[in-house]
Design an enzyme around this catalytic site. Sequence first.
Site, PDB file in Angstrom:
ATOM      1  N   GLU A  88       0.917  -0.650   0.108  1.00  0.00           N
ATOM      2  CA  GLU A  88       0.146  -0.011   0.131  1.00  0.00           C
ATOM      3  C   GLU A  88       0.503   1.307  -0.343  1.00  0.00           C
ATOM      4  OE1 GLU A  88      -3.090   0.009  -0.487  1.00  0.00           O
ATOM      5  OE2 GLU A  88      -4.231  -1.810   0.223  1.00  0.00           O
TER       6      GLU A  88
ATOM      7  N   ARG B 274       0.071   3.793  -3.314  1.00  0.00           N
ATOM      8  CA  ARG B 274      -0.113   5.024  -2.603  1.00  0.00           C
ATOM      9  C   ARG B 274       0.731   5.652  -3.086  1.00  0.00           C
ATOM     10  NH1 ARG B 274      -6.058   3.448  -0.001  1.00  0.00           N
ATOM     11  NH2 ARG B 274      -6.173   1.553   0.020  1.00  0.00           N
TER      12      ARG B 274
ATOM     13  N   ASP C   1      -3.512 -10.448  -8.427  1.00  0.00           N
ATOM     14  CA  ASP C   1      -4.213  -9.296  -9.261  1.00  0.00           C
ATOM     15  C   ASP C   1      -3.244  -9.099  -9.930  1.00  0.00           C
ATOM     16  OD1 ASP C   1      -4.281  -8.091  -7.251  1.00  0.00           O
ATOM     17  OD2 ASP C   1      -5.654  -7.173  -7.349  1.00  0.00           O
TER      18      ASP C   1
ATOM     19  N   GLU D 280     -12.603  -0.478 -10.268  1.00  0.00           N
ATOM     20  CA  GLU D 280     -11.841  -1.887 -11.434  1.00  0.00           C
ATOM     21  C   GLU D 280     -12.633  -1.389 -13.284  1.00  0.00           C
ATOM     22  OE1 GLU D 280      -9.677  -1.787  -7.598  1.00  0.00           O
ATOM     23  OE2 GLU D 280     -11.624  -2.332  -8.413  1.00  0.00           O
TER      24      GLU D 280
END
Length: 621
Positions: free
Chosen positions: A245, A249, A378, A510
């Site tokens: 994360e 980010r 993913d 998404e």
Amino acid sequence: REAVSLLSRFFFFFFSLFPGGKHKVSMVFRKLPGVSASGMGLRLSQKFVFLLFLSGLVTLCFGALFFLPDSVRLKRIFLSKTETPPVTVGSGSENDAREHLKRPKDQEHPRGMTSAKGETSTKLKTDTDTFSYAKFKRCLLKPPLGRDYGKPSDPNTNERREKVKEMMKFAWDNYKLYAWGKNELRPLTRNGHLGNMFGGLKGASIIDSLDTLYIMGLMDEYNDAKEWVQTSLDLNSNGEASLFEVNIRYVGGLLSAYYLTGEEVFKSKVLELGEKLLPAFNTPTGIPRGVINLGSGTSWSWGWASAGSSILAEFGTLHLEFVHLSELSANPIYTEKVMNIRKLLNKIEKPHGLYPNFLSPVSGNWVQHHVSIGGLGDSFYEYLIKSFLMSDKTDGDAKKMYYSALEAIEANLVQKSPGGLTYMAEWRGGILDHKMGHLACFSGGMIGIGADDGVPEKRQHYLDLAAEITHTCHESYTPTKLGPEAFRFDGGGEATATRLSDRYYILRPEVIESYMYMWRLTHDPKYREWGWEAVEALEQHCRVEAGFSGIRDVYTTTASHDNMQQSFFLSETLKYLYLLFSDDDLLPLEDWVFNTEAHPLPIIRKSCLQDEATQDKTVAE
């Protein structure tokens, strides 16, 4: 027997040196069967002497190893925590990494020649050793913001784009009013939320919004965000952070802001933060652990991760950002770290060509055979094709890995429902789970952007597959025109969340991401229509008085809000909608790839940058 006699006398003499030793050792030997005190040397049990000799040998060996230069792991056993030196793992230890970063560039080992004595000869720093923003800009094919900031000529489309811009300003203004400096806004209670994902870092919504504000032309808001980064972004935290994360980010957001604006504050902050992430790679395999203390550098795996494993989507979603960290710092260590991950993945066996979601950072082996294109897996696949594209299509290894993985996915996971919907099931040791997560809906766009670079005879097939998956994900957006967290294709269901726990929507991007890519690739107007449906649904069901909130059940028109305006709503959902209604020359795909948090990173044109450096040198001479 003579050797045994000599050894027994040696040990007897050795113990005799200690006070009372002769008496104690005599008492020990007297207890041995068939041994008398007077003749213990010659009648000593051979096994006993052999064991004494072996123990002495092992002690000597351990002593020798303890003082060798590469005996760090042994020393960790004996030294206290304050004295423990870093563990040498993967492609370098924590101290090696930090010292490598702190040494003057003209003294770095990778740039020098090592003599036979191990001495490093230095090479003077040249203008090619530092990143030049001006050279980078000249190597872009098109202006990042287009001819007219991507403004579409069609008035209706432009009106829709302006609506998305208004949504961004509304979300931002409420964040600034009620949660400034916190990570997210809680719009119902009108306060801020910090959470525990970022290890004490603050301002996630600010960092995530920088590039969105900039490309939308919200310059007052952008300048407020930039000022906060300059004055208030404190990277000296000491908490437990998600490596994944923080990377997508904070690192991604700062990199993107720098490349779009050239503001040095973003560059200096991102290089400082990048250095703090390196200790996570200090494992026996170089596969990073999922959690890192940004202050101490200690790292560990998630408590819920199977057998202390690392997660495919986490350690596989570092490549884009880390390659750019090497570009900006002129330090290869970041690229070395992620290339080491790729080497290990290439080496180990893949079941049916698939990549399971859990890998041991200690042994380098798969822990479970669970495969998913949604959560846990993913963005690993996304970063393979995007690494190839970002390298100006020179990274052949990434290309090979991506298309091999895609073939395995098609052979094992891609399914067709009775109603004709194409979806990606999950694979659990050979057994299919006919479930698709909202997170997996990014794959329509991923397969689309990779279609042109596959084998010629499969290019149209890949584009068709991308369209089919995007259509399936659109079908899950009903009846509120917002989609559930996961939907199934068994028990008579078609793209429907059959479990109450799967019905929530947390402002995820998404599906809209795939709309944007498919619009750019095909210009089929249905993608803009589907995007507008999502805008209207967000306004109707998720907009509250002080921001936007996720909802707990997409199958009821009476919304129950979760009281959270996610930072990725500002970074991804609204950005992808804005790009969907913009001309293609706003952040053109010929120059930019988007990281998994939708932060645009430029394609690295090595040949152009080298030509620019040579040209500048010629002019200078």
